[in-house]
Write a protein that holds these residues in place. Structure first.
Motif, PDB file in Angstrom:
ATOM      1  N   ILE A  42     -27.895   4.192 -22.659  1.00  0.00           N
ATOM      2  CA  ILE A  42     -29.103   3.296 -22.140  1.00  0.00           C
ATOM      3  C   ILE A  42     -28.407   1.889 -21.591  1.00  0.00           C
ATOM      4  CG2 ILE A  42     -31.006   1.581 -22.786  1.00  0.00           C
ATOM      5  CD1 ILE A  42     -31.632   4.084 -24.553  1.00  0.00           C
ATOM      6  N   ILE A  43     -27.376   1.363 -22.209  1.00  0.00           N
ATOM      7  CA  ILE A  43     -26.955   0.145 -21.647  1.00  0.00           C
ATOM      8  C   ILE A  43     -26.361   0.396 -20.368  1.00  0.00           C
ATOM      9  CG2 ILE A  43     -25.192  -1.661 -22.054  1.00  0.00           C
ATOM     10  CD1 ILE A  43     -25.940  -1.511 -24.907  1.00  0.00           C
ATOM     11  N   ILE A  44     -25.391   1.074 -20.294  1.00  0.00           N
ATOM     12  CA  ILE A  44     -24.838   1.377 -18.727  1.00  0.00           C
ATOM     13  C   ILE A  44     -25.630   2.006 -17.845  1.00  0.00           C
ATOM     14  CG2 ILE A  44     -23.241   3.600 -17.791  1.00  0.00           C
ATOM     15  CD1 ILE A  44     -21.595   3.456 -20.292  1.00  0.00           C
ATOM     16  N   ALA A  45     -26.898   2.792 -18.085  1.00  0.00           N
ATOM     17  CA  ALA A  45     -27.949   3.305 -17.289  1.00  0.00           C
ATOM     18  C   ALA A  45     -28.724   1.715 -16.608  1.00  0.00           C
ATOM     19  CB  ALA A  45     -28.558   4.217 -17.710  1.00  0.00           C
ATOM     20  N   PHE A  46     -28.877   1.155 -17.653  1.00  0.00           N
ATOM     21  CA  PHE A  46     -29.634  -0.218 -17.192  1.00  0.00           C
ATOM     22  C   PHE A  46     -28.717  -1.004 -16.267  1.00  0.00           C
ATOM     23  CE2 PHE A  46     -30.468  -4.843 -18.033  1.00  0.00           C
ATOM     24  CZ  PHE A  46     -31.889  -4.933 -17.680  1.00  0.00           C
ATOM     25  N   PHE A  47     -27.411  -1.314 -16.454  1.00  0.00           N
ATOM     26  CA  PHE A  47     -26.594  -2.044 -15.800  1.00  0.00           C
ATOM     27  C   PHE A  47     -26.146  -1.613 -14.363  1.00  0.00           C
ATOM     28  CE2 PHE A  47     -26.117  -4.559 -19.721  1.00  0.00           C
ATOM     29  CZ  PHE A  47     -26.558  -5.840 -19.167  1.00  0.00           C
ATOM     30  N   ASN A  48     -26.201  -0.084 -14.090  1.00  0.00           N
ATOM     31  CA  ASN A  48     -25.879   0.550 -12.992  1.00  0.00           C
ATOM     32  C   ASN A  48     -27.258   0.890 -12.120  1.00  0.00           C
ATOM     33  OD1 ASN A  48     -23.255   0.354 -13.121  1.00  0.00           O
ATOM     34  ND2 ASN A  48     -22.997   2.268 -14.514  1.00  0.00           N
ATOM     35  N   SER A  49     -28.356   0.343 -12.408  1.00  0.00           N
ATOM     36  CA  SER A  49     -29.291   0.701 -11.664  1.00  0.00           C
ATOM     37  C   SER A  49     -29.966  -0.870 -11.087  1.00  0.00           C
ATOM     38  CB  SER A  49     -30.545   1.252 -12.599  1.00  0.00           C
ATOM     39  OG  SER A  49     -30.811   0.356 -13.715  1.00  0.00           O
ATOM     40  N   SER A  50     -30.844  -0.433  -9.849  1.00  0.00           N
ATOM     41  CA  SER A  50     -31.526  -1.513  -9.375  1.00  0.00           C
ATOM     42  C   SER A  50     -32.831  -1.120  -9.053  1.00  0.00           C
ATOM     43  CB  SER A  50     -30.654  -1.786  -8.003  1.00  0.00           C
ATOM     44  OG  SER A  50     -30.763  -0.845  -7.230  1.00  0.00           O
ATOM     45  N   GLY A  51     -33.727  -2.162  -8.997  1.00  0.00           N
ATOM     46  CA  GLY A  51     -35.187  -2.020  -8.597  1.00  0.00           C
ATOM     47  C   GLY A  51     -35.576  -1.849  -9.986  1.00  0.00           C
ATOM     48  N   GLY A  52     -36.903  -1.363 -10.182  1.00  0.00           N
ATOM     49  CA  GLY A  52     -37.720  -0.978 -11.363  1.00  0.00           C
ATOM     50  C   GLY A  52     -38.375  -2.587 -11.859  1.00  0.00           C
ATOM     51  N   PHE A  53     -38.630  -2.293 -13.127  1.00  0.00           N
ATOM     52  CA  PHE A  53     -39.271  -3.507 -13.720  1.00  0.00           C
ATOM     53  C   PHE A  53     -38.628  -4.790 -13.822  1.00  0.00           C
ATOM     54  CE2 PHE A  53     -40.372  -5.966 -17.751  1.00  0.00           C
ATOM     55  CZ  PHE A  53     -41.882  -6.001 -17.401  1.00  0.00           C
TER      56      PHE A  53
END
Length: 111
Positions: A42-53
């Motif tokens: 979850i942490i890796i996915a959060f920091f490798n994504s852009s856009g969203g909430f």
């Protein structure tokens, strides 16, 4: 070669965090394996994504910060364009996801 190094580092960090949690809370290693793998994914996915909430929240705060009472202008004409959602998967994400799946299978049979 760089991907192999990052895979080993990611796996080592997950194992170290898992061992640390098991030591701190006086549990067995398998008790924390699923949770530590899931948290890493979850942490890796959060920091490798852009856009969203979170991007929308940051843009809203930026845009509302333009409407300051000390601002001389009467009307704010800035419009921030909305970012598209994107996710860049890395080898670290795949390692943590694989660790989570394997830990989930072991936890299922263990408990």
């Amino acid at each position: 070669m760089k991907k192999v190094v990052w895979a080993i580092i990611t796996f080592g960090v997950i194992i170290f965090v898992n061992w640390g949690l098991a030591t701190i809370f006086h549990n067995s290693f398998i008790d924390w394996s699923l949770l530590s793998g899931l948290a890493a994914a979850i942490i890796i996915a959060f920091f490798n994504s852009s856009g969203g909430f979170t991007s929308d929240l940051a843009d809203a705060r930026l845009q509302s910060g333009n409407n300051d009472e000390h601002w001389a202008a009467k009307e704010v004409r800035t419009k921030i364009t909305r970012q598209k959602r994107s996710f860049q998967s890395t080898i670290s994400f795949y390692v943590s996801l694989g660790y989570t799946i394997i830990a989930g299978i072991f936890s299922f049979f263990y408990f």
